[in-house]
Design a protein around this motif. Sequence first.
Motif, PDB file in Angstrom:
ATOM      1  N   ARG A 266     -30.817 -17.729 -48.653  1.00  0.00           N
ATOM      2  CA  ARG A 266     -31.793 -18.041 -49.690  1.00  0.00           C
ATOM      3  C   ARG A 266     -31.580 -19.466 -50.224  1.00  0.00           C
ATOM      4  O   ARG A 266     -32.525 -20.171 -50.536  1.00  0.00           O
ATOM      5  CB  ARG A 266     -31.633 -17.026 -50.828  1.00  0.00           C
ATOM      6  N   HIS A 267     -30.276 -19.863 -50.312  1.00  0.00           N
ATOM      7  CA  HIS A 267     -29.984 -21.226 -50.736  1.00  0.00           C
ATOM      8  C   HIS A 267     -30.375 -22.231 -49.668  1.00  0.00           C
ATOM      9  O   HIS A 267     -30.825 -23.329 -49.960  1.00  0.00           O
ATOM     10  CB  HIS A 267     -28.496 -21.388 -51.031  1.00  0.00           C
ATOM     11  N   CYS A 268     -30.116 -21.815 -48.392  1.00  0.00           N
ATOM     12  CA  CYS A 268     -30.215 -22.787 -47.311  1.00  0.00           C
ATOM     13  C   CYS A 268     -31.658 -23.163 -47.016  1.00  0.00           C
ATOM     14  O   CYS A 268     -31.952 -24.326 -46.734  1.00  0.00           O
ATOM     15  CB  CYS A 268     -29.563 -22.258 -46.046  1.00  0.00           C
ATOM     16  N   LEU A 269     -32.561 -22.176 -47.073  1.00  0.00           N
ATOM     17  CA  LEU A 269     -33.914 -22.425 -46.577  1.00  0.00           C
ATOM     18  C   LEU A 269     -34.629 -23.577 -47.279  1.00  0.00           C
ATOM     19  O   LEU A 269     -35.066 -24.517 -46.615  1.00  0.00           O
ATOM     20  CB  LEU A 269     -34.741 -21.138 -46.661  1.00  0.00           C
ATOM     21  N   PRO A 270     -34.715 -23.554 -48.609  1.00  0.00           N
ATOM     22  CA  PRO A 270     -35.402 -24.685 -49.248  1.00  0.00           C
ATOM     23  C   PRO A 270     -34.696 -26.009 -49.003  1.00  0.00           C
ATOM     24  O   PRO A 270     -35.357 -27.039 -48.842  1.00  0.00           O
ATOM     25  CB  PRO A 270     -35.387 -24.308 -50.735  1.00  0.00           C
ATOM     26  N   ALA A 271     -33.372 -25.936 -48.936  1.00  0.00           N
ATOM     27  CA  ALA A 271     -32.616 -27.167 -48.695  1.00  0.00           C
ATOM     28  C   ALA A 271     -32.997 -27.744 -47.345  1.00  0.00           C
ATOM     29  O   ALA A 271     -33.317 -28.944 -47.222  1.00  0.00           O
ATOM     30  CB  ALA A 271     -31.115 -26.878 -48.734  1.00  0.00           C
ATOM     31  N   LEU A 272     -33.017 -26.867 -46.327  1.00  0.00           N
ATOM     32  CA  LEU A 272     -33.334 -27.352 -44.993  1.00  0.00           C
ATOM     33  C   LEU A 272     -34.769 -27.860 -44.934  1.00  0.00           C
ATOM     34  O   LEU A 272     -35.060 -28.876 -44.305  1.00  0.00           O
ATOM     35  CB  LEU A 272     -33.113 -26.239 -43.966  1.00  0.00           C
ATOM     36  N   LEU A 273     -35.649 -27.144 -45.641  1.00  0.00           N
ATOM     37  CA  LEU A 273     -37.060 -27.550 -45.644  1.00  0.00           C
ATOM     38  C   LEU A 273     -37.209 -28.948 -46.237  1.00  0.00           C
ATOM     39  O   LEU A 273     -37.780 -29.862 -45.629  1.00  0.00           O
ATOM     40  CB  LEU A 273     -37.854 -26.528 -46.463  1.00  0.00           C
ATOM     41  N   LEU A 274     -36.613 -29.104 -47.415  1.00  0.00           N
ATOM     42  CA  LEU A 274     -36.707 -30.393 -48.114  1.00  0.00           C
ATOM     43  C   LEU A 274     -36.058 -31.497 -47.282  1.00  0.00           C
ATOM     44  O   LEU A 274     -36.614 -32.598 -47.122  1.00  0.00           O
ATOM     45  CB  LEU A 274     -36.029 -30.265 -49.468  1.00  0.00           C
ATOM     46  N   ALA A 275     -34.898 -31.164 -46.715  1.00  0.00           N
ATOM     47  CA  ALA A 275     -34.178 -32.157 -45.929  1.00  0.00           C
ATOM     48  C   ALA A 275     -34.973 -32.534 -44.694  1.00  0.00           C
ATOM     49  O   ALA A 275     -35.041 -33.713 -44.326  1.00  0.00           O
ATOM     50  CB  ALA A 275     -32.817 -31.606 -45.529  1.00  0.00           C
ATOM     51  N   GLY A 276     -35.617 -31.508 -44.083  1.00  0.00           N
ATOM     52  CA  GLY A 276     -36.406 -31.804 -42.899  1.00  0.00           C
ATOM     53  C   GLY A 276     -37.547 -32.742 -43.233  1.00  0.00           C
ATOM     54  O   GLY A 276     -37.781 -33.738 -42.530  1.00  0.00           O
ATOM     55  N   ILE A 277     -38.226 -32.460 -44.346  1.00  0.00           N
ATOM     56  CA  ILE A 277     -39.349 -33.322 -44.742  1.00  0.00           C
ATOM     57  C   ILE A 277     -38.852 -34.749 -44.979  1.00  0.00           C
ATOM     58  O   ILE A 277     -39.432 -35.731 -44.492  1.00  0.00           O
ATOM     59  CB  ILE A 277     -40.019 -32.762 -46.009  1.00  0.00           C
ATOM     60  N   THR A 278     -37.736 -34.839 -45.706  1.00  0.00           N
ATOM     61  CA  THR A 278     -37.202 -36.164 -46.014  1.00  0.00           C
ATOM     62  C   THR A 278     -36.831 -36.910 -44.737  1.00  0.00           C
ATOM     63  O   THR A 278     -37.146 -38.093 -44.570  1.00  0.00           O
ATOM     64  CB  THR A 278     -35.952 -36.025 -46.907  1.00  0.00           C
ATOM     65  N   LEU A 279     -36.158 -36.177 -43.825  1.00  0.00           N
ATOM     66  CA  LEU A 279     -35.696 -36.826 -42.602  1.00  0.00           C
ATOM     67  C   LEU A 279     -36.877 -37.325 -41.773  1.00  0.00           C
ATOM     68  O   LEU A 279     -36.894 -38.470 -41.322  1.00  0.00           O
ATOM     69  CB  LEU A 279     -34.853 -35.840 -41.783  1.00  0.00           C
ATOM     70  N   VAL A 280     -37.882 -36.432 -41.642  1.00  0.00           N
ATOM     71  CA  VAL A 280     -39.036 -36.817 -40.815  1.00  0.00           C
ATOM     72  C   VAL A 280     -39.722 -38.034 -41.420  1.00  0.00           C
ATOM     73  O   VAL A 280     -40.059 -39.004 -40.729  1.00  0.00           O
ATOM     74  CB  VAL A 280     -40.006 -35.619 -40.690  1.00  0.00           C
ATOM     75  N   SER A 281     -39.873 -38.002 -42.763  1.00  0.00           N
ATOM     76  CA  SER A 281     -40.573 -39.136 -43.376  1.00  0.00           C
ATOM     77  C   SER A 281     -39.758 -40.415 -43.250  1.00  0.00           C
ATOM     78  O   SER A 281     -40.296 -41.490 -42.972  1.00  0.00           O
ATOM     79  CB  SER A 281     -40.888 -38.827 -44.837  1.00  0.00           C
ATOM     80  N   LEU A 282     -38.438 -40.294 -43.414  1.00  0.00           N
ATOM     81  CA  LEU A 282     -37.596 -41.482 -43.291  1.00  0.00           C
ATOM     82  C   LEU A 282     -37.670 -42.048 -41.883  1.00  0.00           C
ATOM     83  O   LEU A 282     -37.812 -43.257 -41.682  1.00  0.00           O
ATOM     84  CB  LEU A 282     -36.150 -41.141 -43.648  1.00  0.00           C
ATOM     85  N   VAL A 283     -37.571 -41.125 -40.891  1.00  0.00           N
ATOM     86  CA  VAL A 283     -37.592 -41.580 -39.505  1.00  0.00           C
ATOM     87  C   VAL A 283     -38.924 -42.230 -39.191  1.00  0.00           C
ATOM     88  O   VAL A 283     -39.004 -43.304 -38.579  1.00  0.00           O
ATOM     89  CB  VAL A 283     -37.302 -40.396 -38.552  1.00  0.00           C
ATOM     90  N   LEU A 284     -40.011 -41.587 -39.685  1.00  0.00           N
ATOM     91  CA  LEU A 284     -41.336 -42.165 -39.446  1.00  0.00           C
ATOM     92  C   LEU A 284     -41.437 -43.555 -40.073  1.00  0.00           C
ATOM     93  O   LEU A 284     -41.951 -44.501 -39.476  1.00  0.00           O
ATOM     94  CB  LEU A 284     -42.416 -41.242 -40.018  1.00  0.00           C
TER      95      LEU A 284
END
Lengths: 176, 164, 332, 102
Positions: free
Chosen positions: B89-107
């Motif tokens: 339950r802790h991990c999911l939002p973290a991974l979601l947020l991190a994924g969004i951040t990573l994708v946007s940063l990489v883009l």
Amino acid sequence: MSIIRDTKGILLGMWTTWKRIFRRPLTIQYPEIKRVPYPRFRARIVLTRDPDGGERCVACYLCSAACPVDCISMQSAEREDGRRYAPWFRINFARCIYCGLCAEACPTMAIQMTPEYEFCTRNIMSLVYEKEDLLIDGCGKSPDYNFYRHAGIGVTQPRGEGLNEEPPLDMRSLQP
Amino acid sequence: MEQALFYILATVTVVATILAIAEKHPVHAIVYLVTSFFSLAVIFYLLAAPLIAMFEVIIYAGAVMVLFMFVVMMLDLGNPGEAGRPTLRHCLPALLLAGITLVSLVLLVIGRGAEEGPDVLQVVSIRDFAATLFGRYGVAIEIISMQLLFAIVGALYLGRRRRP
Amino acid sequence: MSYDLIDIALAFGKIAVIFMVILLLAAYLVLAERVLLGRIQERFGPNRVGPFGLLQPIADGIKMLVKEDVKPAGADKWLFYLAPAMAAIPAIMIVSLIPFGAPLTFFGRPVGMQVVDLNVGLLLFIGFSSIAVYGVALGGWASNSKYSLLGSVRGLAQLISYEITMGLSLVPVVMLARSFQLSEIVDAQKTGWFILYQPIAFLIFLISIVAECRRIPFDIPEAEGELVAGFHTEYSGLRFGLFFVGEYINIIALGGLAATFFLGGWHGPLLPPVLWFLIKALAFAFLFIWLRGTLPRLRYDQLMHFCWKVLTPVALLNILATGWFILLVGKG
Amino acid sequence: MIVPLTHLLLLASILFVLGLICVLIWRTNVIMLLIGIEIMLNAAMLVFVAGSHRWGAADGQIFALMIMAMTSAEVSLALAMVVYLHWRKKTVNIDEFRELKD
């Protein structure tokens, strides 16, 4: 100023140890140089004999009772004339701590300590000494002390015939 | 050769950091993190910033992480069961947020295109660094030193002896 | 900068020679310490193995190699195995920074008598000595033993405190030499050793390196009267040997660095530079042993009090005084 | 430049996101929370140093140094706080310290 005092203390200590470096070590290099212990050195325990050649031990168990590590064991018996002796007498030198309490407790001066200190061995069972190993042909310290001449009443001598012993007093002769 | 070294070190840094995050045990996490910081320091050295590389080793690996380890050992936080192990339950939002951040940063990074500026060979020497630091950024030095002073005062205040 | 075969061969040869010499010196330093401590206490040291006991280090090495390697129950396996190396490797790495002679010429090219001559060598030394803390801390923590844990917590506190005074005492050296590069620091002392300008910094550095080596007045982490053997209580065999050899390599390395920073490195009249360097470094080693034979152990609170309330302010004041000195006199 | 600036920025962004993940996942444990912040600060330092190398100016390195000084101050205070709170509540779980809000 405490800092001057402390610095002086440290430097004084270092000067002392510096002087020690050049001194001759006090150590005696043991296997090559063997020191001769004093005659009253407390090492291996022996059982001594009377001036007459008889065993001194009367198997009173006092040494066994005094021994703090319980390394002395024996059995007592009596000869026909009432003289007590130990048929077997055993000291486990693997446990002995050479405290000398047994020699002090002995009333007949049978058990004594000698300066012989080199009898270590690799086999621990050979450190259990039986009576034959302990008994020596001699009187050890105080060579003219003979317990039964002093105190062995009614066993080997009649009353009043011991050394420095007055004849028994006849109570009736003292009456008015 | 330096390029190969850089990619190896980058891999070590990322892998050690991932392991540090995934580790349940604080002391192990600290050890992984020290590895990560050490290889990051070598990357700084490759980027012609030897001073920063050394300070990374001295301050991050040598002081900050040691301080963490000291606190973990002193308070005995070693047993992993304590202090809330994260659940899914802790991990999911973290991974979601991190994924969004990573994708946007990489883009963002890639979107800038592979425009390569001129090959700047002007390396900053330690003397230039010191001149700039104490010349142009003198006020920043003062502010940082005030901040360190406040940190000392604050730490002393928190650690003062209280009446029982 | 291009490298060819001779350069690489020279570099590897240098590393191999220095490594061998340092290991040998460390092994014989152990023997020298035992003999000297014996003499201070008016007894012989080890003198049975070989003439004057000279083969004793070899016998010790064989003993450590063949001893059983014990891992305590409940120990953290990997950290327990890793910690001795983490304690020994930084000590060996510090050795690679020390310049121990004037540059020589082999095959027509100059070869500095130093493994690496970085422009941040002094900082790298501080970095390595701060990394060495992890060997102590993790070794004690991973052993799963009370005494080891106490020893490592004490070691952590002591080592990070004394690192600060060590770094602060080196700042005046950098200010006078105007460089972090060790070879330039040595060159700056051609005319006058820094101990003449900076006696206070030298004293602070000396006290700090004794504390960094965890030697006797400051051997709180391994205080054998209180903590059995501190952080290496549970270690045996080769792993204990690594801790042990690491400590002695550390003594030699820190002695050599003290000579480099304050006693002019390899500069000296008459004798060849390498010999001068060895004399200076081993004089520090002798001083360490002498201190061990003389002084009692400090109490833990006295140790921290001394570091934070005496040494650090004095070191800061010394930096300030050096700054004023350079500003007014314009030296350096 | 030994490698393209883009690769350095990619490495920095990966590190930053890892730090963010650490903060978000371990948000109940103060120690791991602080470690995550350290990772993010390191990513920032990497960007500064890469920029300094790219344009050959000392300013980026100076900012990295400032970050380090700031971090050491922050960590010492935060860990002093952790020790104090642990002394109060015998835990490092953030949820236990809700009353700090008021």
